[in-house]
Design an enzyme around this catalytic site. Structure first.
Site, PDB file in Angstrom:
ATOM      1  N   ARG A  27       1.047  -1.120   0.191  1.00 37.55           N
ATOM      2  CA  ARG A  27      -0.232   0.057  -0.036  1.00 37.55           C
ATOM      3  C   ARG A  27       0.793   1.448   0.228  1.00 37.55           C
ATOM      4  O   ARG A  27       2.296   1.312   0.723  1.00 37.55           O
ATOM      5  CB  ARG A  27      -1.087   0.254   1.022  1.00 37.55           C
ATOM      6  CG  ARG A  27      -2.180  -0.763   0.586  1.00 37.55           C
ATOM      7  CD  ARG A  27      -3.336  -0.211   0.245  1.00 37.55           C
ATOM      8  NE  ARG A  27      -4.375  -1.030   0.295  1.00 37.55           N
ATOM      9  CZ  ARG A  27      -4.633  -2.279  -0.826  1.00 37.55           C
ATOM     10  NH1 ARG A  27      -3.932  -2.664  -1.372  1.00 37.55           N
ATOM     11  NH2 ARG A  27      -5.792  -2.781  -0.849  1.00 37.55           N
TER      12      ARG A  27
ATOM     13  N   ASP B  34       4.274  -0.510  -7.168  1.00 35.54           N
ATOM     14  CA  ASP B  34       2.263  -1.063  -7.835  1.00 35.54           C
ATOM     15  C   ASP B  34       1.716   0.300  -6.987  1.00 35.54           C
ATOM     16  O   ASP B  34       0.419   0.061  -7.669  1.00 35.54           O
ATOM     17  CB  ASP B  34       2.881  -2.183  -7.768  1.00 35.54           C
ATOM     18  CG  ASP B  34       1.171  -2.584  -8.320  1.00 35.54           C
ATOM     19  OD1 ASP B  34       0.883  -2.062 -10.073  1.00 35.54           O
ATOM     20  OD2 ASP B  34       0.269  -3.102  -8.040  1.00 35.54           O
TER      21      ASP B  34
ATOM     22  N   GLU C  52      -2.992   7.370  -4.922  1.00 32.11           N
ATOM     23  CA  GLU C  52      -3.173   7.148  -5.853  1.00 32.11           C
ATOM     24  C   GLU C  52      -5.156   7.076  -5.974  1.00 32.11           C
ATOM     25  O   GLU C  52      -5.037   7.000  -7.122  1.00 32.11           O
ATOM     26  CB  GLU C  52      -3.367   5.322  -6.038  1.00 32.11           C
ATOM     27  CG  GLU C  52      -3.774   4.658  -4.902  1.00 32.11           C
ATOM     28  CD  GLU C  52      -3.395   3.807  -5.362  1.00 32.11           C
ATOM     29  OE1 GLU C  52      -2.100   3.045  -5.042  1.00 32.11           O
ATOM     30  OE2 GLU C  52      -4.136   2.071  -5.079  1.00 32.11           O
TER      31      GLU C  52
ATOM     32  N   HIS D  16      -1.410  -0.108  -9.791  1.00 29.96           N
ATOM     33  CA  HIS D  16      -1.530  -1.384  -8.547  1.00 29.96           C
ATOM     34  C   HIS D  16      -2.495  -2.145  -9.235  1.00 29.96           C
ATOM     35  O   HIS D  16      -4.045  -2.746  -8.925  1.00 29.96           O
ATOM     36  CB  HIS D  16      -3.128  -0.090  -8.089  1.00 29.96           C
ATOM     37  CG  HIS D  16      -3.810  -1.083  -6.584  1.00 29.96           C
ATOM     38  ND1 HIS D  16      -3.988  -0.416  -5.287  1.00 29.96           N
ATOM     39  CD2 HIS D  16      -3.411  -2.198  -6.796  1.00 29.96           C
ATOM     40  CE1 HIS D  16      -4.150  -1.643  -4.759  1.00 29.96           C
ATOM     41  NE2 HIS D  16      -3.676  -2.054  -4.514  1.00 29.96           N
TER      42      HIS D  16
HETATM   43  P1  NAI Z   1      -0.605 -11.348   5.058  1.00 29.25           P
HETATM   44  O1  NAI Z   1      -2.542 -10.721   6.191  1.00 29.25           O
HETATM   45  O2  NAI Z   1      -1.459 -11.854   4.871  1.00 29.25           O
HETATM   46  O3  NAI Z   1       0.042 -10.888   5.246  1.00 29.25           O
HETATM   47  C1  NAI Z   1       0.383  -9.351   5.747  1.00 29.25           C
HETATM   48  C2  NAI Z   1       1.695  -9.823   6.908  1.00 29.25           C
HETATM   49  O4  NAI Z   1       1.798  -8.639   7.719  1.00 29.25           O
HETATM   50  C3  NAI Z   1       1.891 -10.680   8.039  1.00 29.25           C
HETATM   51  O5  NAI Z   1       2.370 -12.299   8.982  1.00 29.25           O
HETATM   52  C4  NAI Z   1       1.134 -10.059   9.465  1.00 29.25           C
HETATM   53  O6  NAI Z   1       2.096 -10.155  10.588  1.00 29.25           O
HETATM   54  C5  NAI Z   1       1.884  -8.981   8.941  1.00 29.25           C
HETATM   55  N1  NAI Z   1       2.499  -7.433   9.343  1.00 29.25           N
HETATM   56  C6  NAI Z   1       0.517  -6.633   9.799  1.00 29.25           C
HETATM   57  N2  NAI Z   1       1.254  -5.616  10.896  1.00 29.25           N
HETATM   58  C7  NAI Z   1       3.307  -5.391  10.966  1.00 29.25           C
HETATM   59  C8  NAI Z   1       3.119  -4.812  11.488  1.00 29.25           C
HETATM   60  N3  NAI Z   1       3.139  -3.319  12.304  1.00 29.25           N
HETATM   61  N4  NAI Z   1       4.858  -5.206  11.349  1.00 29.25           N
HETATM   62  C9  NAI Z   1       5.118  -5.715  10.556  1.00 29.25           C
HETATM   63  N5  NAI Z   1       4.296  -6.983  10.392  1.00 29.25           N
HETATM   64  C10 NAI Z   1       3.144  -6.518  10.242  1.00 29.25           C
HETATM   65  O7  NAI Z   1      -2.085 -10.520   4.597  1.00 29.25           O
HETATM   66  P2  NAI Z   1      -1.023 -10.977   2.392  1.00 29.25           P
HETATM   67  O8  NAI Z   1      -2.247 -11.057   1.768  1.00 29.25           O
HETATM   68  O9  NAI Z   1       0.571 -11.277   2.089  1.00 29.25           O
HETATM   69  O10 NAI Z   1      -0.886  -9.388   1.898  1.00 29.25           O
HETATM   70  C11 NAI Z   1      -0.031  -8.255   2.330  1.00 29.25           C
HETATM   71  C12 NAI Z   1      -1.080  -6.759   1.318  1.00 29.25           C
HETATM   72  O11 NAI Z   1      -0.319  -6.434   0.859  1.00 29.25           O
HETATM   73  C13 NAI Z   1      -1.968  -6.268   2.402  1.00 29.25           C
HETATM   74  O12 NAI Z   1      -2.558  -6.269   3.407  1.00 29.25           O
HETATM   75  C14 NAI Z   1      -2.424  -6.157   0.726  1.00 29.25           C
HETATM   76  O13 NAI Z   1      -2.210  -4.197   1.455  1.00 29.25           O
HETATM   77  C15 NAI Z   1      -1.952  -5.344  -0.012  1.00 29.25           C
HETATM   78  N6  NAI Z   1      -2.123  -6.054  -1.554  1.00 29.25           N
HETATM   79  C16 NAI Z   1      -1.364  -5.820  -2.536  1.00 29.25           C
HETATM   80  C17 NAI Z   1      -2.147  -5.764  -3.853  1.00 29.25           C
HETATM   81  C18 NAI Z   1      -1.861  -5.439  -5.119  1.00 29.25           C
HETATM   82  O14 NAI Z   1      -3.312  -4.985  -6.311  1.00 29.25           O
HETATM   83  N7  NAI Z   1      -1.297  -4.450  -5.537  1.00 29.25           N
HETATM   84  C19 NAI Z   1      -3.147  -6.791  -4.301  1.00 29.25           C
HETATM   85  C20 NAI Z   1      -3.184  -7.569  -3.323  1.00 29.25           C
HETATM   86  C21 NAI Z   1      -2.297  -7.686  -1.258  1.00 29.25           C
END
Ligand code: NAI
Length: 329
Positions: free
Chosen positions: A234, A258, A263, A295
Site C-alpha cells: 500500500r 505498484d 493513488e 496497482h
Molecule cells: P497477510 O495478512 O497474509 O500478511 C500480512 C503480514 O504482515 C502478516 O504476516 C502480518 O503479521 C504482517 N504485519 C502486520 N502488521 C505488521 C507490522 N506492524 N509490522 C510488521 N509486520 C506486520 O496479507 P497478504 O495477503 O500477504 O497481503 C499483504 C498486503 O498486500 C495486503 O494487506 C494488501 O495491502 C497488499 N495487497 C496488494 C495488492 C496489489 O494488487 N498491489 C493485492 C493484494 C494485497
C-alpha cells in the site's frame, strides 16, 4: 439479495457475470463510491466495492440511510474502510482475505528483474534501433540479501520464489512463520537490521496505524547506498517525499512502485487526455530508475476468478446465515 457493484471495470465484470444466478440481482456501476454517488445504492441490500471506493463515515451514514446492510470488499486490503462506523451502524463488512498471493508475489519479482536488468530502458532503446549496452548493467540475484517486510500469504510465496534465485533471505514481521525458516533458511531480524543489510527490500504488509510511513527518512538513512525498494503493498506504508529525496540523492538506486500514497482517483483510470494534476506522481514518472504500475499486481485471471468467487460466497453466507467467515466486524 439485491447487490450493487461500484467501480466495476472491464477486467473484473466478466468474472462476476459468470457467477450470475437466480439467487441474487446484480447491478453494475462504473462509478466509484463516494458521497455524491452513494445514492445509487438506494434499495440495495448489499454493495460490492473495490479499493478505489471511498468508505468513510459520511458515506457509511448515507449507505445506512439507503438501507445497505452488507459491504463485500473485492480486495484483501481494507485500509480504506471505516470499520468502527460500519459496526456502529450494523453494516457487516467482509473482504477477500486470499485470492492469489502468487499474483502479487510474481509481480514483485517481475519488478525486481525489470529494474535490475533495466528491461524497460533496453526495450525502448532497441525499438529505436539503438542496440548499444551502455548503462544497462545489472547484478546477479544469486547471493544477494533480500529483506521481506511482512511474511504473510504474499511474503511467504515471495520467500519461496526468491529462494529459487539463491538469495539470502531475511524478514521483519510481528509474527514469525517457522516453516519459512526451516524450508528456505529465512532469518527474522529487526526492522533496523533489515534496512541496514538488504540489497533489495520488498514491502508485503497491510497499511494501518502502525505501518503508516514505516519506511520514512529515518529508516531510509540506514539503508545501503543504491538499495532497491519494491512496494506492492500500500502506498501509505512509505513516506513518498522521503523516497523521492532518496532517489534524487542516489541512496535508493531503484524503486518499484505498484501502489502510491495518493493513488485514489488516479490509478485504475485513463488520465492520458488531461494534464496530470499530481506533481509528485509526475516527478516520479520522470525517473528512469523508477518503475511504476498502477496497482496491477493482483491482475491475473486466477486472482480475478478467486476475488469473484469469494465475494459471491460472502454474500451467499450473509443471505443464508446473516454472517460470513470473512466478516471483518
Ligand atoms: P497477510 O495478512 O497474509 O500478511 C500480512 C503480514 O504482515 C502478516 O504476516 C502480518 O503479521 C504482517 N504485519 C502486520 N502488521 C505488521 C507490522 N506492524 N509490522 C510488521 N509486520 C506486520 O496479507 P497478504 O495477503 O500477504 O497481503 C499483504 C498486503 O498486500 C495486503 O494487506 C494488501 O495491502 C497488499 N495487497 C496488494 C495488492 C496489489 O494488487 N498491489 C493485492 C493484494 C494485497
Amino acid at each position: 439479495m439485491k447487490i450493487a457493484f461500484f467501480s466495476i471495470f472491464g477486467f473484473d465484470k466478466p468474472f462476476f457475470e459468470k457467477l450470475k444466478s437466480e439467487q441474487h440481482e446484480m447491478v453494475f456501476f462504473n462509478e466509484q463510491l463516494n458521497k455524491c454517488t452513494a445514492q445509487l445504492a438506494k434499495g440495495f441490500d448489499a454493495i460490492a466495492l473495490f479499493t478505489s471506493d471511498t468508505v468513510n463515515e459520511d458515506v457509511l451514514r448515507l449507505l445506512h440511510n439507503y438501507g445497505v446492510k452488507y459491504i463485500a470488499l473485492r480486495s484483501v486490503g481494507f485500509d480504506h474502510v471505516d470499520l468502527q462506523t460500519a459496526s456502529e451502524l450494523n453494516i457487516r463488512v467482509a473482504n477477500v482475505p486470499e485470492y492469489s498471493p502468487y499474483a502479487i508475489a510474481e509481480h514483485t519479482v517481475a519488478m525486481i528483474l525489470a529494474l535490475n536488468r533495466k528491461l524497460i530502458l533496453a526495450d525502448n532503446r532497441v525499438k529505436r534501433h539503438d542496440f548499444s549496452l551502455g548503462g544497462l548493467t545489472g547484478f546477479d540475484l544469486n547471493g544477494k540479501t533480500v529483506g521481506i517486510i511482512g511474511t504473510g500469504k504474499i511474503g511467504s510465496v515471495l520467500t519461496k520464489i526468491l529462494n529459487g534465485f539463491s538469495c539470502h533471505l531475511i524478514a521483519y514481521d510481528i509474527c514469525e512463520v517457522e516453516s519459512l525458516k526451516t524450508n528456505y533458511g529465512l532469518k527474522y531480524t529487526s526492522l533496523d537490521e533489515l534496512c541496514q543489510t538488504s540489497d533489495i527490500i520488498s514491502l508485503n504488509l497491510p497499511l494501518n496505524k502502525d505501518t503508516k510511513h514505516l519506511i520514512n527518512a529515518h529508516q531510509i538513512a540506514m539503508m545501503k547506498n543504491g538499495v532497491m525498494l519494491i512496494n506492492t503493498a500500500r502506498g501509505g506504508i512509505v513516506d513518498t517525499q522521503a523516497v523521492i529525496d532518496a532517489i534524487k540523492s542516489g541512496k535508493i538506486g531503484s524503486y518499484g512502485m505498484d501502489v502510491y500514497e495518493f493513488e485514489k482517483g488516479v490509478f485504475f483510470f485513463d488520465k492520458s487526455e488531461t494534464p496530470l494534476q499530481d506533481d509528485t506522481l509526475a516527478l516520479l514518472t520522470t525517473f528512469s530508475n523508477v518503475l511504476i504500475t498502477s496497482h496491477q499486481a493482483f491482475l491475473t485471471n486466477e486472482a480475478l476468478e478467486g476475488i469473484a468467487k469469494t465475494t459471491i460466497n460472502n454474500i451467499n453466507q450473509w443471505a443464508k446465515e446473516g454472517k460470513s467467515i470473512n466478516d471483518l466486524n
